[in-house]
Write an enzyme that holds these catalytic residues in place. Structure first.
Site, short mmCIF file in Angstrom:
data_model
loop_
_atom_site.label_atom_id
_atom_site.label_comp_id
_atom_site.label_asym_id
_atom_site.label_seq_id
_atom_site.Cartn_x
_atom_site.Cartn_y
_atom_site.Cartn_z
N ARG A 147 -14.44 8.24 14.21
CA ARG A 147 -13.25 9.03 13.92
C ARG A 147 -13.63 10.49 13.77
NH1 ARG A 147 -11.18 11.20 9.60
NH2 ARG A 147 -12.59 10.18 8.14
N ARG B 258 -21.35 13.62 13.14
CA ARG B 258 -21.64 12.86 11.93
C ARG B 258 -22.65 11.74 12.15
NH1 ARG B 258 -15.63 12.02 9.23
NH2 ARG B 258 -15.38 14.18 8.59
N GLY C 197 -0.62 4.56 0.34
CA GLY C 197 -1.36 5.73 0.79
C GLY C 197 -0.47 6.51 1.75
N GLY D 279 0.83 -1.20 0.00
CA GLY D 279 0.00 0.00 0.00
C GLY D 279 0.86 1.24 0.00
#
Lengths: 642, 251, 217
Positions: free
Chosen positions: A435, A330, A42, A40
């Site tokens: 988060r 959220r 990222g 990965g």
């Protein structure tokens, strides 16, 4: 499965320093003798590859895209948190720590979160030094904004492209190491299996996406930075290639999977248009600062918004949460939107949307002010939906955005397999059950730049690692099992497409099942129904899926099928985990666990733990272990936004 | 929501060694709310159900930032709408009866791997030769040590917005990669952090760019016209200056 | 070594094109001033020509330099033309004009307009520099331009020059790195004025004779 979190001793603020001092190191001259595989590229993967190569380790880095610069971290818009207190508004490391752990609804480890808050400042310095063009004040100092309901301005940003700029910074550092030979880069490779030799992670089996070749790569340690599994829902804000395969393969080889049911659902996304839809697009949360959320009061009201008089509109967030109004967190915003739509009050052609109305803000501040603030978002919305938010209300709907769950790791970010590390969204460590905005970038870079290298050094310093290479029997075995599995996926293809299903059809079915029963609000009945239904979908996949082409060439249907096959297995522990967690917490409402006012009720007495799942074999039920969470420095409090 | 019927003429090529050709497909009932890539998804589902091989194309984020998608639609990279990538191009830009010719990005430096999917690793190699500030992790000064005027940060950000999709190369009549290279050189030349390596960087990146088989810039401005992130050719002018300064004074 | 690298690099070639282009424009400026004498009277023009020929060393150095500059401009231009054709052959099935600007035609036709100017130059030199020695140049001008086809050819040459300059002038500045929002408007205006100036100043001469205005010259 033994879960030793290896949290260092000492006062919270000293743990990280104590830990670094207690760690074993590797002499600079010896580092080149150790090799590391990073999967990965990222934020976490790129920064980790660069950092380890700078220190002298031999690094092999793999990515699924055609270039390491395209990992999905690039799509993060908002910003990155750090407790620099540049704005002199009372921020501190402790406050960032507290906000993060509280935001996670007290389902994360104190020590990990504190460390995250500590190294966050270094991240900003590092990124600035790399030439990341952060927004600046006129005087030339770094600008900050307040983000995601934080009471201090601690978010650093580069327009709406912070993720892109941070990733390009890390990609630059990685490129520099590729150029100098410290990193060998393998692009367009998909990790298919983890190779464990003598109980230690020693390599990976990958498929070359262009040639279809199955390749083995060995190393002394393996680091997974493969991101989250939001695509289990088919529709999410994740990139198309984001998948759980690498983490799931590691799990099947013995790595514990923590809190798989913790998924964050973002409230302000562009709604689904039709069943052809392939992905959901996020609109920045900042829109809720000025937009008012409403639905028609009458069930099934299909009038255009302009024809619905003020008295027939239900501003449900403002009515229900008078003090926070449209700025509730959220999860609350998402849940309420779904509730309204489930009650048939949703708007738009699919009935799966609520209005986000700027008319009042435009009346109050004038068109120019509002356009200046949100112009680029409005344009993006108009490009996608062909409707102008300055003239008619925007339509939004929640979408799966981030997965807090992931591979279980100790304080060293090592999974339950020695030598296998997990960093970034791929692990479960820092965000608890929810988060906070602008924390994902922080965690990815914290892990990659600062946390992983002492951990790797300590692992190499304390473990005896035999030299092996790719001709070891375990590698051959892994290649064979990967080949067998690919053949199994292709086995229906000889029969042709008649009566078959396509990969996407199965994936959509899985996604709908997960969204309906393992989404924002869950209940026992629904979860049990999903658990019953899932094997049927899995069976359908294996019996009927049709993959055109062959496995020995570029075959995008085959790639997708492999990922969906893993999602189908993974969905099982997700649902089981959701079923086990009988409390509402973080992002999720467990319908059985509500207050009298229908708000989420956390249950610290029974669920103050991390649920860690162990794979027991193909036809065996997975086993759940608990890592109890201890709070010595903060007192878990119940959230209230009334 | 309305639907349209289209005729697609798509470049099919099995791999980099084989010769390709155009295949024609008809696609009916395409919703105008679809993105271009979703339209290709629908085509691929249709092809799969007919037992044919789907069209291979690169894509990932589908929100216009990863830079992985991109094809030439009716002669224009990323299609007829300005400042969008293919994944953000919506079918409402087309009407019933339209014939769309879809081709891969073509350039000597971007070999075709299959159908619409090309290899853009030459871009990575340009960056590897110098598109960064050589700092190791740790040991850097506080972020506020060097003040950077807001306008300079904004200019650098304009250049840094490049997503590396390759549309500039695909559209340039000469297949030049000047816009891509200049965007990175500009970003780092504008910021004080990049100052110590600016000469070395300009020389190395241009050298790699030439070596990778990109063509010579002749100031056609086609790159700027198709760039989904509106990167300005002012960056190319800046690269020219940087390069000249470097070659006459470096070493 | 560094200079060879510079010449080999894509940007280096652009600089050669731009620098030689600039020098050629400067030469055109001196040329146009000299030619300006035509408009005053045949005597003035002949005076200018005689003055020039009384300095053979200067003319020689000037001619050689000019030759070198033209050769550099033409050779590098042709190299770029061939190299770029190599890169861009077998392009797209659908060809559209992506750059929707007026001078995109000029940009696309640079090699062709350039080659035509070269042809024009050869004819021009053979006509004037290596023209009949016994006829005064002021007579010779009148004689040549009174021929219709010769005049039309000259007009076409000047048109090609204007077209070439309408991209070339801007392109030169861009290569030199002169591109700033504050001056781009001015530069944009100049990309019209400069070619137009040369077009009028040069094309006026054959027109002067062709239309019969210069019958008494």
């Amino acid at each position: 499965m033994e879960l030793n979190s290896r949290i260092p001793s000492g006062p919270l603020a000293d743990k990280w320093d104590n830990h670094k001092f207690a760690n074993k190191l590797v002499n600079p001259a010896n580092r080149r003798k150790f090799s590391v595989i990073v999967v990965g590229t990222g934020l976490a993967g790129a920064s980790c590859s660069a950092t380890l190569a700078e220190q002298g380790y031999k690094v092999k880095t793999f990515c699924i895209q055609d270039s390491p610069r395209r990992a999905h971290s690039i799509a993060a818009q908002g910003g990155i948190n750090a407790a620099k207190n540049y704005q002199n508004d009372g921020d501190s490391i402790h406050r960032l720590f507290y906000d993060t752990i509280k935001g996670g609804d007290f389902r994360a480890r104190e020590a990990n979160v504190y460390r995250l808050a500590q190294v966050a400042n270094n991240i900003i310095d590092q990124c600035v030094a790399q030439g990341v063009p952060f927004a600046r004040e006129y005087g030339g100092t770094l600008a900050n904004r307040s983000f995601g309901g934080a009471q201090v301005s601690r978010t650093f940003y580069a327009r709406g492209q912070t993720g892109q700029q941070l990733l390009l910074g890390a990609y630059g550092a990685l490129s520099r190491q590729i150029h100098s030979g410290g990193v060998t880069m393998y692009t367009r490779r998909e990790m298919m299996d983890l190779v464990v030799v003598d109980g230690k992670a020693r390599g990976i089996t990958v498929r070359n996406i262009i040639t279809g070749q199955i390749e083995s790569h060995s190393a002394d340690a393996v680091i997974l930075a493969t991101g989250g599994y939001g695509n289990v829902y088919f529709l999410s804000t994740n990139a198309m290639a984001s998948n759980v395969t690498a983490a799931w393969r590691a799990h099947k080889k013995g790595a514990g999977f923590a809190n798989p049911c913790f998924v964050q659902i973002h409230p302000t996304c562009i709604p689904v248009h039709g069943d052809y839809q392939s992905k959901l697009t996020l609109m920045s949360e900042s829109l809720r600062n000025d937009g008012r959320v409403w639905v028609p009061k009458k069930v099934g009201d299909t009038r255009p918004p302009a024809q619905i008089p003020e008295s027939e509109r239900d501003y449900y967030l403002e009515n229900k949460y008078p003090s926070f109004g449209n700025l509730v967190p959220r999860d609350v915003a998402s849940r309420n939107a779904k509730e309204q739509c489930d009650a048939n009050k949703g708007v738009g052609s699919t009935g799966l949307a609520v209005y986000l109305d700027f008319a009042d803000a435009i009346k109050r501040d004038g068109e120019q002010t509002i356009f200046k603030k949100y112009g680029n978002l409005f344009q993006m919305y108009e490009k996608i939906t062909d409707s102008n938010p300055m003239q008619e209300p925007m339509m939004i709907y929640p979408a799966v955005h981030y997965t807090m769950g992931g591979l279980w790791v100790d304080y060293n970010l090592m999974t339950t397999i020695p030598g296998l590390f997990a960093i970034g969204e791929c692990n479960f460590s820092d965000h608890g059950a929810n988060r906070l905005g602008a924390s994902a970038l922080m965690q990815g870079l914290a892990d990659g730049y600062f946390v992983i290298s002492p951990a790797i050094a300590n692992y190499f310093g304390t473990t005896s690692i035999e030299k092996i290479c790719e001709d070891h029997v375990e590698f051959a075995g892994s290649r064979e099992s990967v080949n067998n599995r690919l053949q199994k996926i292709m086995r229906n293809s000889g029969r042709g497409p008649n009566g078959a299903v396509t990969v996407d059809e199965v994936h959509k079915e899985l996604g709908k099942l997960m969204w309906d029963h393992c989404g924002m609000a869950r209940n026992k009945e629904g979860l049990e129904a999903a658990l019953y239904k899932l094997p049927e979908i899995r069976q359908k996949f294996w019996d009927k899926v049709y993959i055109p082409g062959s496995g020995s060439e570029l075959n995008q249907s085959l790639e997708r099928a492999g990922r969906v096959a893993d999602f189908l297995e993974f969905g099982d522990i997700m649902i089981r985990d959701a079923l086990e967690r009988g409390e509402s917490c973080g992002c999720h409402l467990r319908e059985e666990s509500q207050t009298e006012e229908n708000e989420a009720k956390r249950d610290d007495a029974n669920y103050s733990h991390v649920s860690v799942w162990e794979h027991k074999g193909v036809d065996q039920l997975p086993q759940m272990h608990k890592e109890e969470l201890v709070f010595e420095n903060v007192t878990p409090s119940q959230r209230s936004y009334k | 929501m309305s639907t349209i019927d289209l005729t697609l003429q798509i470049w099919r090529q099995k791999n980099s060694d084989s010769l390709g050709n155009f295949e024609t497909y008809t696609l009916n009932g395409i919703s105008t709310d679809m993105s271009f890539l979703e339209m290709l998804d629908v085509l691929n589902e249709q092809l799969t159900k007919e037992g044919k091989e789907p069209v291979a194309f690169d894509h990932d984020c589908r929100e216009g930032i990863c830079g992985q998608c991109g094809s030439v639609v009716n002669g224009v990279a990323h299609g007829p709408e300005k400042e969008v990538t293919l994944c953000q191009l919506h079918m409402r830009n087309f009407k019933t009866g339209d014939k769309l010719v879809i081709e891969p990005f073509r350039s000597r430096a971007f070999p075709i791997k299959r159908d619409l999917l090309v290899d853009r690793s030459a871009f990575d190699r340009i960056i590897q030769s110098g598109g960064y500030v050589s700092v190791n992790t740790g040991g850097v000064p506080d972020g506020n040590t060097i003040p950077i005027p807001s306008q300079v940060a904004e200019l650098a950000m304009d250049a840094a917005a490049c997503i590396g999709c390759g549309a500039c190369v695909a559209s340039c009549p000469n297949g030049a990669a000047m816009l891509f290279t200049s965007a990175k050189v500009s970003q780092l030349a504008l910021l004080p952090q990049g100052d110590s390596e600016r000469k070395k960087r300009a020389l190395a990146m241009v050298e790699t760019m030439d070596k990778e088989g990109f063509g010579n810039c002749t100031n056609h401005k086609a790159c700027e016209a198709v760039c989904p992130k509106a990167i300005s050719i002012r960056n190319i002018a800046r690269l020219n200056r940087e390069y000249a300064k470097a070659i006459f004074t470096e070493g | 070594m560094w200079f060879i690298n510079f010449l080999k690099s894509s940007i280096g070639k652009k600089y050669i094109m731009a620098t030689s282009g600039l020098l050629l424009v400067l030469f055109l400026c001196t040329h146009v001033f000299g030619n300006g004498a035509i408009y005053i009277s045949s005597k003035a023009f002949q005076g200018y020509a005689d003055a020039l020929h009384s300095l053979p060393m200067l003319v020689f150095i000037f001619s050689i330099s000019l030759l070198v500059i033209i050769l550099a401009h033409v050779c590098i231009g042709l190299i770029l033309f061939w190299q770029n054709r190599e890169v861009s052959k077998s392009r797209y099935a659908v060809e559209v004009d992506i750059v929707q600007e007026k001078n995109s035609i000029a940009a696309k036709t640079m090699p062709y307009s350039g080659l035509f100017i070269l042809l024009f130059l050869l004819v021009h030199i053979s006509g004037f520099t290596f023209g009949p020695e016994d006829v005064p140049v002021s007579e010779h001008v009148k004689e040549l331009f009174s021929g219709f086809f010769y005049g039309v050819f000259y007009l076409a040459g000047f048109a090609a020059l204007a077209l070439h300059l309408s991209h070339g002038f801007w392109s030169m500045l861009q290569t030199f790195g002169v591109n700033h929002p504050r001056f781009n408007c001015l530069i944009g205006t100049l990309t019209y004025i400069v070619p137009l100036f040369f077009l009028i100043a040069f094309a006026g001469i054959p027109l002067y004779f062709m239309t019969g205005l210069g019958a008494n010259y």
